[in-house]
Design an enzyme around this catalytic site. Sequence first.
Site, PDB file in Angstrom:
ATOM      1  N   CYS A 163       1.027  -1.247  -0.099  1.00  0.00           N
ATOM      2  CA  CYS A 163       0.062  -0.269  -0.126  1.00  0.00           C
ATOM      3  C   CYS A 163       0.781   1.346   0.149  1.00  0.00           C
ATOM      4  O   CYS A 163       2.196   1.124  -0.329  1.00  0.00           O
ATOM      5  CB  CYS A 163      -0.914  -0.054   1.167  1.00  0.00           C
ATOM      6  N   ASN A 196       2.673   1.420   4.345  1.00  0.00           N
ATOM      7  CA  ASN A 196       2.711   0.198   5.062  1.00  0.00           C
ATOM      8  C   ASN A 196       2.417   0.359   6.368  1.00  0.00           C
ATOM      9  O   ASN A 196       3.070  -0.412   7.369  1.00  0.00           O
ATOM     10  CB  ASN A 196       4.187  -0.372   4.782  1.00  0.00           C
ATOM     11  N   CYS A 234      -1.353   0.695   7.144  1.00  0.00           N
ATOM     12  CA  CYS A 234      -2.802   0.441   7.366  1.00  0.00           C
ATOM     13  C   CYS A 234      -3.261  -0.881   6.758  1.00  0.00           C
ATOM     14  O   CYS A 234      -3.100  -1.952   7.050  1.00  0.00           O
ATOM     15  CB  CYS A 234      -3.556   1.597   7.058  1.00  0.00           C
ATOM     16  N   ARG A 235      -3.404  -0.470   5.332  1.00  0.00           N
ATOM     17  CA  ARG A 235      -3.837  -1.801   4.214  1.00  0.00           C
ATOM     18  C   ARG A 235      -3.053  -2.814   4.204  1.00  0.00           C
ATOM     19  O   ARG A 235      -3.378  -3.961   4.460  1.00  0.00           O
ATOM     20  CB  ARG A 235      -4.381  -1.272   3.230  1.00  0.00           C
ATOM     21  N   SER A 236      -1.716  -2.650   3.807  1.00  0.00           N
ATOM     22  CA  SER A 236      -0.849  -3.713   3.505  1.00  0.00           C
ATOM     23  C   SER A 236      -0.496  -4.457   4.976  1.00  0.00           C
ATOM     24  O   SER A 236      -0.442  -5.796   4.645  1.00  0.00           O
ATOM     25  CB  SER A 236       0.412  -3.441   2.606  1.00  0.00           C
ATOM     26  N   ASP A 265      -8.283   3.653   1.417  1.00  0.00           N
ATOM     27  CA  ASP A 265      -7.409   4.039   2.480  1.00  0.00           C
ATOM     28  C   ASP A 265      -8.152   4.398   3.804  1.00  0.00           C
ATOM     29  O   ASP A 265      -8.636   5.760   3.622  1.00  0.00           O
ATOM     30  CB  ASP A 265      -6.457   5.131   2.124  1.00  0.00           C
TER      31      ASP A 265
END
Length: 163
Positions: free
Chosen positions: A9, A12, A14-16, A127
């Site tokens: 993401c 690195n 939150c999402r990933s 996000d």
Amino acid sequence: MTYRVCFVCTGNICRSPMAESVFRARVAEAGLDGLVEVDSAGTGGWHEGDGADPRTVSVLEEHGYDGAHTARQFRSSWFSRLDLVVALDAGHLKTLRLLAPTPEDAAKVRLLRSYDPAAGDDLDVPDPYYGGLDGFEECLEMVEAASEGLLAEVRERTEGRVA
């Protein structure tokens, strides 16, 4: 031979890391943890060395996933050791494909939600960073939904490999 998957993401945090934690759990549940290596990175290095966003950690741990994480930036040189690079949105997909040193490396990059048949045409994981906790919960739901299809593909690609 180990099959290596990296989720990417922006920062690195939150999402990933959420995708990494969920998919690592799916791999372990499937008995593939000795055969599949899972990690994550960001397209940028703003948060390198930091832990995951506290909201990411909270949502992950609340749902029984590991929240431990250290952010890092994706490097073009990693393509040679990775089998699959999973982007969390179209911007990451474009950035990663531009970073890829060869057309074969660019072909390793896929969008996470492309593994969720219910996603339709909306393949971005939004996000959650600038929103509330509900955005992190929504992110987790999207990641979990796509993880089943991703696991099926990884299982197929690793069939016959020995850890």
